[in-house]
Scaffold this motif. Sequence first.
Motif, short mmCIF file in Angstrom:
data_model
loop_
_atom_site.label_atom_id
_atom_site.label_comp_id
_atom_site.label_asym_id
_atom_site.label_seq_id
_atom_site.Cartn_x
_atom_site.Cartn_y
_atom_site.Cartn_z
N ALA B 57 0.89 -1.18 0.00
CA ALA B 57 0.00 0.00 0.00
C ALA B 57 0.92 1.21 0.00
N GLU B 58 0.71 2.10 -0.98
CA GLU B 58 1.68 3.18 -1.18
C GLU B 58 0.98 4.53 -1.27
N ASP B 59 1.53 5.51 -0.54
CA ASP B 59 1.01 6.88 -0.54
C ASP B 59 2.22 7.81 -0.74
N PHE B 70 -3.80 7.09 -2.63
CA PHE B 70 -2.85 5.99 -2.43
C PHE B 70 -3.29 4.77 -3.22
N TRP B 170 -5.18 -3.30 10.82
CA TRP B 170 -5.43 -2.08 11.60
C TRP B 170 -4.35 -1.99 12.67
N VAL B 189 -5.96 5.11 15.81
CA VAL B 189 -5.66 4.24 14.68
C VAL B 189 -4.43 4.81 13.98
N ASP B 190 -3.33 4.08 13.97
CA ASP B 190 -2.16 4.56 13.22
C ASP B 190 -2.41 4.39 11.72
N TRP B 191 -2.90 3.26 11.33
CA TRP B 191 -3.38 3.07 9.97
C TRP B 191 -4.36 1.92 9.91
N ASP B 192 -5.12 1.91 8.82
CA ASP B 192 -6.22 0.96 8.68
C ASP B 192 -6.40 0.77 7.17
N ILE B 193 -5.92 -0.38 6.66
CA ILE B 193 -5.92 -0.58 5.21
C ILE B 193 -6.61 -1.90 4.88
#
Lengths: 800, 201
Positions: B57-59, B70, B170, B189-193
């Motif tokens: 997963a790229e941003d 992203f 998550w 939430v630091d990240w959630d993909i």
Amino acid sequence: MTKLTAFIAALSLFLWSNSFASQRVDHTIEGTVYDAESKFPLAGAIISLVGEESNRVATDQQGKFVLPIGAADKGEIRITYVGFKPVQTTVKSGEKAVINLETDEKSLGAVEIRGDRIRTEGTKSLSIESIDRELISRNQTASLGTLLGNIQGVTFASFGSNIQLPIIHGLYGNRILILNNGFKHGFQNWGSDHAPEIDIQSAESISVIKGAAAVRFGPDALGGAVVTESHSMPFNSELNGSAVAGFQSNGRGFNTGINLSEGYGNFSWHLGGNVNIVGDRHTPDYMLTNTGAREYSAFGGAKFKISDNLIAKANYSFMRQNLGILRASIGSSGAALIRNFEAERPVIIRDFSYDINEPNQFVSHHLASLKLDWSIDPDNHVSFRYAFQSNGRQEFDVRRNAELPIIDLNLTTQDIQADYSHKLSDRIHGIVGGQILMQSNANNPGTGITPFIPNYEGFRASMFLVETLQRGNSEWELGIRYDYERNSVAGRERTQASFSDSFSFSNFTAALGFVHEINEKTTFRSNVGTGWRPPNMAELYSFGQHEARQLFGLLRYYEDAEGNLQNDRVVSMSESGVEAEQSYKWVNEIEINGSKGRFSASFYANYIANFIFWRPIGVVGTLRGPMPTYIFDQANAFFTGLDLTYEWEHSPNWSSKIGGSYIWSQNVERNEPLINQPPININYQLAFDKRNVGPFDRLELALQPMYTFRQFQAPREVTIRDIIEGNVTIDLDSEIFDFLAPPPGYFLLNGFAKAEKGDFGLSLQVHNALNTRYRDYLNAMRFFADDLGRNIMLTIHYKF
Amino acid sequence: MYKTNKLRPLWILILSIFVFAACTEAEAPEEENETEIFTDIELIFTAEDGTVVRALAEDPTGGLGINSSFTIQPITLKANTTYTLTFEMLNRLVTPVEDVQLEIAEEDDEHQVFFEFTTNAFSSPTGNGNIQNRNGAVNYLDFDRNGLPLGLRTSWTTAGPRTNATFRVWLAHQPGVKTATSSAQDGDVDWDITFPLTIVE
């Protein structure tokens, strides 16, 4: 008028008491009574012998008195005079006592007397209201913002329980000029999350000027000005002071403070300090984690009489704050923030604690000033002032490198002012002056974040002239002003490439005022004026994730050929369409002072071209989750409104006061509401005030119900979820929205009680007595949590 | 004449303050390394036979673009195979490239990775993960200093073939909140993909 009647009364008393004093007299006490501040003798002051109150005399035209005291060789006397603090002292017979009386703001209508004192040239036609020492000291732990909320037409915007900014007629932040002891308070005045770092307990009085006071005070006063005045340091006053200690239930806070002053013939000083420590506050239902505060302040000053007409004053004040911000208002990512938005209760609630963790703001502010007042003659006066201010601000966010500040700034401000007040003829007098203001702002490296605002060097030079013409019962006031401002800016792009720019703004402003005494009781004031304000650095250059939202200043984004927003480079001022705000404000006030009541109404209209505001523009997708995005935008706006106050006395002990404010505002360019405007509010106070009740010298009680309406002029609601799910598309031309609808109206019941006995005073205040659950539209924390529950504050004062 | 001479130094002083202050140029602040950003989050599934499946997963702007977006690559796993899942979390906006995972490992008592997947896509763990339901089965292979699951290493055994499935990861940040019963709903939430998931024969 009052002085004359007092004098006649005193004179008759004097004659009357003398007729009884024809017994055998062994000793007498002699002395002279002066006004401590002006050093003028006071005629008609009453001197009575303690324990034998019927034995009293009044001072003559020279302020002198002679009091027979019978066989004793000394006597304790009490000196009273309307408008002055009573003094009790022991005098030996044969000595010539010198007694200095200090003005007592309490016993007179505080508003009038302070109002008059603050009415410097160039503000007579403006609506001014003041808060006196009494109200300041009763609110030991209040911020400047909440305290000013006591004035009609003034509300406050808050960023949680520690950060409050005054709003005058719908304008706040850097549209309100804050003058600390005569100088523009040099602080990071951007956004709604930076409150002025002023210890209100160091102020003797605080006044609000509700008009475009630009001509007298300079740009940035589009909405009005807040003026705090420090201790007047009277000469010839004995060592006196006050000490205070208090406790508050909500946040288990405690505070203590001391104030000392003394004056000699040619020298006087004052010194003081305060400490205020509060832990986590709570709503009726839950703790507001990380809302504690720690504040320390120290202040002092000295006044020298160099010669009879030349007085020098030096002042220094220091304040240090560590302010907690509601933990649940910050998500370490956008996704977390959205959860916080949507949660009924904050997602992070911990047990009570005095600890302050991230997010918090750590601020220190120094102000050192020097003033020279030269009275050439009674009609001509020159004043020179210099101030140096140093402001340090560190803001900490919830992030992995939480020990590093996300914002770390040092701002130094130097202010040089000179003015000359003069009298051209019996009917014309005025003031002419100039000012140089220099500001230098530097980012301290090591934050691990692209600087949120750039480094800058600001320079402003100003000249102004205000002349007042008296004609019968009317007074005309005309003022003009010219300001030139230049800024040099250097910052970092998103890629860390540096950028720099320099730009200047200049502007003429003018004001025309009119004051008319319709009759003895009624005064009408009208002031039409222009004001201006160049955009500030945050409005131009804000960039980045701050408090888990994205913010873009006016020069940080542009619209590309396809109509998409881009931010790959910083736009230079010359190619941008950014312009300074220009305001045209008309304020009318009518004031009726009857024997049993006072009524005042002020009506205003304010058109601001190029009004700069902050608004949501959508949600940006990131790996950390969707991030709410805000931009600064400009549009022409119109504000109009009405402030009403009516006070009346039911009986000698009972009185009432009712007030209300209404503001209507609109983005006239797009015909849509503005965001973050104060809703209508109505407040009432029923007060009881009686001297010599039971064991107390004075007892005051008051009940203060108030109602704040729902803001019906708010932007439409578009939830973050709706944007993410693509139910709504937002671009620059979309109608303004907010992520949440305004909260419902609410009723609060506040009250206070105060008892005085001798030098001691005990006061009890209750805020939100009914423990009502509510959210305030102008509190940025309304997205995440309810506002404060019941708070009981107990304060003990000692005056000596 | 005398008077003018006396005032001259004052005028010169005022003029020099004016000229000096009016012409001061600001200097740019020092360069900062943006250390709080994830640009790349890569899932690394390593099978027992050493086969590696990666999904990125790229941003590229790290969320700093006003129009940030992203990309997420799909995951394709083999049926009835046991994989160990590890991560690569990078911030490519700084030089040298930052491995954010090291910091998360350092603050292991404040973090936990939670998972959600299409029901019964895996034979172990079964069910649909622990994002919605804290007690949902997940095979954690690593634990923090308090003995609580961390999730930077987990074990996954796929069930039969599937298409159109999803795999959601998550990373919860729970400073002072992480306990044996804390769920994905606690803390930040630091990240959630959410990755598309396919399981093939």
